[in-house]
Design a protein around this motif. Structure first.
Motif, PDB file in Angstrom:
ATOM      1  N   GLY A  63      42.446  39.430  56.319  1.00  0.00           N
ATOM      2  CA  GLY A  63      43.486  38.675  55.641  1.00  0.00           C
ATOM      3  C   GLY A  63      44.539  38.094  56.559  1.00  0.00           C
ATOM      4  N   GLU A  84      36.992  31.876  53.076  1.00  0.00           N
ATOM      5  CA  GLU A  84      36.737  32.148  51.659  1.00  0.00           C
ATOM      6  C   GLU A  84      35.588  33.142  51.460  1.00  0.00           C
ATOM      7  OE1 GLU A  84      36.855  29.030  52.959  1.00  0.00           O
ATOM      8  OE2 GLU A  84      38.928  28.624  52.343  1.00  0.00           O
ATOM      9  N   GLN A  87      36.427  36.841  50.493  1.00  0.00           N
ATOM     10  CA  GLN A  87      36.860  37.157  49.130  1.00  0.00           C
ATOM     11  C   GLN A  87      38.041  38.152  49.120  1.00  0.00           C
ATOM     12  OE1 GLN A  87      33.455  38.114  46.625  1.00  0.00           O
ATOM     13  NE2 GLN A  87      32.159  36.734  47.818  1.00  0.00           N
ATOM     14  N   LEU A  88      39.137  37.704  49.684  1.00  0.00           N
ATOM     15  CA  LEU A  88      40.352  38.522  49.786  1.00  0.00           C
ATOM     16  C   LEU A  88      41.457  37.942  48.921  1.00  0.00           C
ATOM     17  CD1 LEU A  88      40.426  38.998  53.671  1.00  0.00           C
ATOM     18  CD2 LEU A  88      39.514  40.588  51.974  1.00  0.00           C
ATOM     19  N   THR A  89      42.235  38.821  48.320  1.00  0.00           N
ATOM     20  CA  THR A  89      43.403  38.409  47.538  1.00  0.00           C
ATOM     21  C   THR A  89      44.639  39.125  48.077  1.00  0.00           C
ATOM     22  OG1 THR A  89      42.090  38.028  45.536  1.00  0.00           O
ATOM     23  CG2 THR A  89      44.446  38.362  45.238  1.00  0.00           C
ATOM     24  N   SER A 136      40.110  43.388  47.642  1.00  0.00           N
ATOM     25  CA  SER A 136      38.895  42.630  47.376  1.00  0.00           C
ATOM     26  C   SER A 136      39.115  41.773  46.135  1.00  0.00           C
ATOM     27  CB  SER A 136      37.717  43.583  47.143  1.00  0.00           C
ATOM     28  OG  SER A 136      37.534  44.441  48.247  1.00  0.00           O
ATOM     29  N   SER A 137      38.751  40.521  46.211  1.00  0.00           N
ATOM     30  CA  SER A 137      39.001  39.603  45.089  1.00  0.00           C
ATOM     31  C   SER A 137      38.321  40.045  43.804  1.00  0.00           C
ATOM     32  CB  SER A 137      38.549  38.189  45.463  1.00  0.00           C
ATOM     33  OG  SER A 137      39.361  37.671  46.503  1.00  0.00           O
ATOM     34  N   GLU A 138      37.208  40.785  43.928  1.00  0.00           N
ATOM     35  CA  GLU A 138      36.482  41.186  42.720  1.00  0.00           C
ATOM     36  C   GLU A 138      37.256  42.188  41.853  1.00  0.00           C
ATOM     37  OE1 GLU A 138      34.351  43.530  46.138  1.00  0.00           O
ATOM     38  OE2 GLU A 138      35.257  41.539  45.865  1.00  0.00           O
ATOM     39  N   ALA A 140      40.748  41.979  41.773  1.00  0.00           N
ATOM     40  CA  ALA A 140      42.110  41.436  41.667  1.00  0.00           C
ATOM     41  C   ALA A 140      42.579  41.326  40.219  1.00  0.00           C
ATOM     42  CB  ALA A 140      42.177  40.072  42.357  1.00  0.00           C
ATOM     43  N   ASP A 141      41.749  40.785  39.339  1.00  0.00           N
ATOM     44  CA  ASP A 141      42.155  40.629  37.935  1.00  0.00           C
ATOM     45  C   ASP A 141      42.400  41.990  37.286  1.00  0.00           C
ATOM     46  OD1 ASP A 141      42.021  37.913  38.133  1.00  0.00           O
ATOM     47  OD2 ASP A 141      40.047  37.721  37.204  1.00  0.00           O
ATOM     48  N   VAL A 159      50.231  36.785  43.076  1.00  0.00           N
ATOM     49  CA  VAL A 159      49.262  36.323  44.069  1.00  0.00           C
ATOM     50  C   VAL A 159      49.939  35.351  45.036  1.00  0.00           C
ATOM     51  CG1 VAL A 159      47.088  35.100  44.449  1.00  0.00           C
ATOM     52  CG2 VAL A 159      47.342  36.596  42.465  1.00  0.00           C
TER      53      VAL A 159
END
Length: 258
Positions: A63, A84, A87-89, A136-138, A140-141, A159
């Motif tokens: 990141g 990209e 897949q980092l948030t 991990s973006s997976e 994040a939500d 974010v």
């Protein structure tokens, strides 16, 4: 292939097998494989096993430049990794900073209490009262919906672009120590100015980590490059093992994190 284990400690065999599986998977599918976050020791093992100038390559990114925990992309030689792909948030923690202080263990504890693995989180960045986390973006939500409090503080996650990650510079204070052996209890006692009995108590109480893994064996033999953390005492690393003195003690250059 059996000889590869000789270069590593026995307790690292499970991770070595995992890396070999990733490599084989990329060779067979000819497609990139993204890992979870790896600690620096796992990153070193990965780089040694994947090697250079082969049909399978690897690249790490956490990141921001200098990230401690990073995701690895294992990929075929034709592939050109992009930011990209990792897949980092990056989240910023919004909380009432004027009234409440939040510390690192509280953040990590709150994240883990949501039932997520440590490997899904990268670095937790603290800069004065500002707190950021890379995940991990997976997840994040899920995280933004579920994480409502840290300690006594109500929080919300915002974010941010990865370019806004706080830069954190590690500073190490070097010191030379002597120890009767390279046993973990002896090295911990010497670095942190503890009695050997106190060091053993820390180890047996699972308060000591070597290379980011908890150890309960006081006789574990330390090596050059090992990272040691003792809860409540801070982090240190073995920079150089210079050999034995005339009095048959080990002379070690250690670094303590400021």
């Amino acid at each position: 292939m059996t000889t590869i284990y000789q270069h590593f400690r026995s307790e690292e065999k499970g991770f070595i097998d995992q890396v070999l599986n990733w490599k084989e998977q990329v060779e067979q599918t000819y497609a990139p494989k993204l890992t979870d976050f790896l600690d620096p020791r796992e990153q070193e093992i990965l780089k040694v096993i994947i090697g250079k100038n082969t049909e399978v390559r690897c690249q790490l990114f956490g990141g921001y430049q200098g990230a401690e925990r990073q995701r690895a992309l294992v990929y075929p030689d034709y592939y050109i990794p992009e930011e990209e792909d990792y897949q980092l948030t990056l989240f910023e923690v919004d909380y009432p900073k004027k009234f409440i202080k939040i510390e690192h263990p509280q953040v990590l504890g709150s994240l883990m209490s949501l039932g997520l693995k440590r490997s899904k989180f990268g670095d937790l960045l603290f800069k004065e009262a500002d707190i950021q986390m890379i995940v991990s973006s997976e997840i994040a939500d899920y995280l933004s919906m579920q994480l409502e409090s840290i300690g006594r503080a109500s929080v919300k996650l915002k974010v941010l672009p990865l370019n806004d990650a706080s830069s954190v510079s590690d500073q190490w204070q070097e010191r030379v120590i002597t120890a009767t052996s390279l046993r973990l209890d002896t090295i911990v006692a010497s670095i942190y100015n503890l009695s050997r009995q106190k060091a053993q108590t820390y180890i047996q109480s699972k308060l000591v980590k070597v290379n980011w893994s908890s150890l309960e064996n006081p006789a574990f033999e330390c090596r050059e490059g090992d990272m040691i953390s003792v809860r409540g005492q801070g982090r240190s690393k073995i920079i150089v093992i210079e050999g034995k003195t005339k009095k048959a003690k080990w002379k070690v250059v250690a670094g303590l994190q400021k």
